[in-house]
Design a protein around this motif. Sequence first.
Motif, PDB file in Angstrom:
ATOM      1  N   SER A   1       0.859  -1.180   0.000  1.00 53.72           N
ATOM      2  CA  SER A   1       0.000   0.000   0.000  1.00 53.72           C
ATOM      3  C   SER A   1       0.895   1.229   0.000  1.00 53.72           C
TER       4      SER A   1
ATOM      5  N   GLU B   1      -6.974  -3.234  -4.435  1.00 54.11           N
ATOM      6  CA  GLU B   1      -7.034  -4.281  -3.416  1.00 54.11           C
ATOM      7  C   GLU B   1      -6.700  -5.629  -4.051  1.00 54.11           C
TER       8      GLU B   1
ATOM      9  N   SER C   1     -10.180 -10.345   4.796  1.00 53.81           N
ATOM     10  CA  SER C   1     -10.102  -9.162   3.946  1.00 53.81           C
ATOM     11  C   SER C   1     -10.014  -7.933   4.830  1.00 53.81           C
ATOM     12  N   LEU C   2      -9.757  -6.790   4.203  1.00 49.54           N
ATOM     13  CA  LEU C   2      -9.683  -5.544   4.951  1.00 49.54           C
ATOM     14  C   LEU C   2     -11.029  -5.225   5.591  1.00 49.54           C
TER      15      LEU C   2
ATOM     16  N   TRP D   1      -3.174  -3.075   5.896  1.00 50.64           N
ATOM     17  CA  TRP D   1      -3.940  -4.225   6.355  1.00 50.64           C
ATOM     18  C   TRP D   1      -3.520  -4.709   7.744  1.00 50.64           C
TER      19      TRP D   1
END
Length: 590
Positions: free
Chosen positions: A252, A259, A268-269, A311
């Motif tokens: 990131s 994503e 997942s986020l 994350w």
Amino acid sequence: MFDRASTFGETLDSPAGRAVLEKHLPGIAASPMAQQFRSARLGQLVALVPELEEPAARDALWAALAEVGDGTARAPYPPAIAPDPAYEADEVAPASATFAPAPKARQWDPLEVRLVGPSHGNPFVDVELDALFTRPDGSVVRVGGFYDGDGVYVVRALADAEGTWRFRTRSTARSLDGIAGTADVAPAPVDAHGPVRVDGFHFRHADGTRHRPLGTTAYAWTHQSEARQQQTLATLAASPFTKLRMCVFPKSYLYNANEPIDFPFVGSLETGFDLTRFDPAHFRRLEQRIRDLAELGIQADLILFHAYDRWGFSDLGPAVDERYLRYVVRRLAGYANVWWSMANEYDLMWSKDLDDWERLAAIVGEEDPFGHLNSIHNCRPFYDYDRPWITHVSIQRVDVYRTAENTDQWRERWGKPVVIDECAYEGDIDQGWGNITGEEMTRRFWEGAVRGGYVGHGETYYPPALDAPGDADDDEVLWWSKGGVLHGTSPARIAFLERLLAEAPDGVWDPLPGDWDVPWGGTGDVRVAYFGFNRPRFRNVLLGDGRWRVEVIDTWNMTVEEVTGTHTGQVRVDLPGRQYMAVRLTRVAA
């Protein structure tokens, strides 16, 4: 309270936090960092700020920040989880799991023991598995196993010898314990040379074949679409590169907002991640990419940790870090073309100190019995590359302009091969690390080569400027992170340099005594002078004993022109008065 774990953005958004930052770092709220590093942790950010190099200045900042904020205490890190000694009941017969014979391996292939066993509970943490392999020469190696989902367990060795291997498993799960067998390893194919090893200041494969790490960087290429990954492989197939730096975790950062489709951990986020369960499908795709690179003759330089994260993977805590590291190394150490990089820019990993890195490096050494290369990469301060677990120096620029020129000094300082994995990137984005020209990238490769080292490539051309179409949902595909297509002018010149290096008697150049204004490299019988920025119209060259062939090399136009005749003593070499020229001397008679 605000502390090292707070993000720069949330601190700026708090009036009290912003006031503290402005007091200790005047002007930072209005600097490019305010946008570029909003998601960065303060502990990561301060490593980049010269005003905070002194420990006292950092302590004052942390003390002031601790007095502001909402007072919420941070949750503790997850604890370590020991295997369950009662995972299977006593009535389960030992060694009762199904043994699925793996395909016959060749030397330098992965050699696998695959077992079908229990899947209840959480085998990722409930079950410990390894195997003792006995090589044909009688030596024994312990190899850790991993859970591959759906009741499948794998112990993956690197078949580093041909002949008959024997194995016996050991496990806390009764059905997986005590399974024994043999596996035959066939001779290596002609194009398989084994893992890369250090050879003095250079590298060779395990079978003695010379390896020159002409590296490039595509940090997050395996986190892109399948179509983009295939495009990247096609580009690499047509390139000169023999090593690729790439991250296990997604990235990131600038131009990295998309994503990934999946992650090393399940989740997942949006929903959160289960840090006790890995995603085997994610790792199987990564393994396929490593195999694809091997088919192209490219080393996968795997970055195990990095700080560019939204994350939470850069701050998992010691127990999860170790669990992740053991799982990754057990899965991937069986591939011959793997290198380990403990971290990209280790000093930006705010939650880890030097003791942490030493502990994590020891885990890699414990779980990799096949001795793959391992190093650690800096942002600003160098790591102690004298550490015995570090096989080679993995370094980035230390100055906007001067880096490769230090190669011979770094060789002398640490006594190990020097790989400048990040010398800046050919491109045109708005960051100083990402907008050098193809000429400058090529020059840095040559400056490193004549000083006996290796320089890494990367490319950051902004796609709209190239009129290059992107994905429907991503128009910021820069090679340095996402792969795709190369647009720059340096790769062809790097290929030309590689050809000249391959022509050296041992396939490498070492630094030679030079002139005050020109570096020389090569060997006793082949000597190369590189003029770089300078553009002389001629050079008087002392040749030494014997008769010599003299060649003029245009490193940009990729030509080699021989000066008529052979020469002794001293020779005047006429040059075109252009930059980026070199002269090669070859002794043809003693």
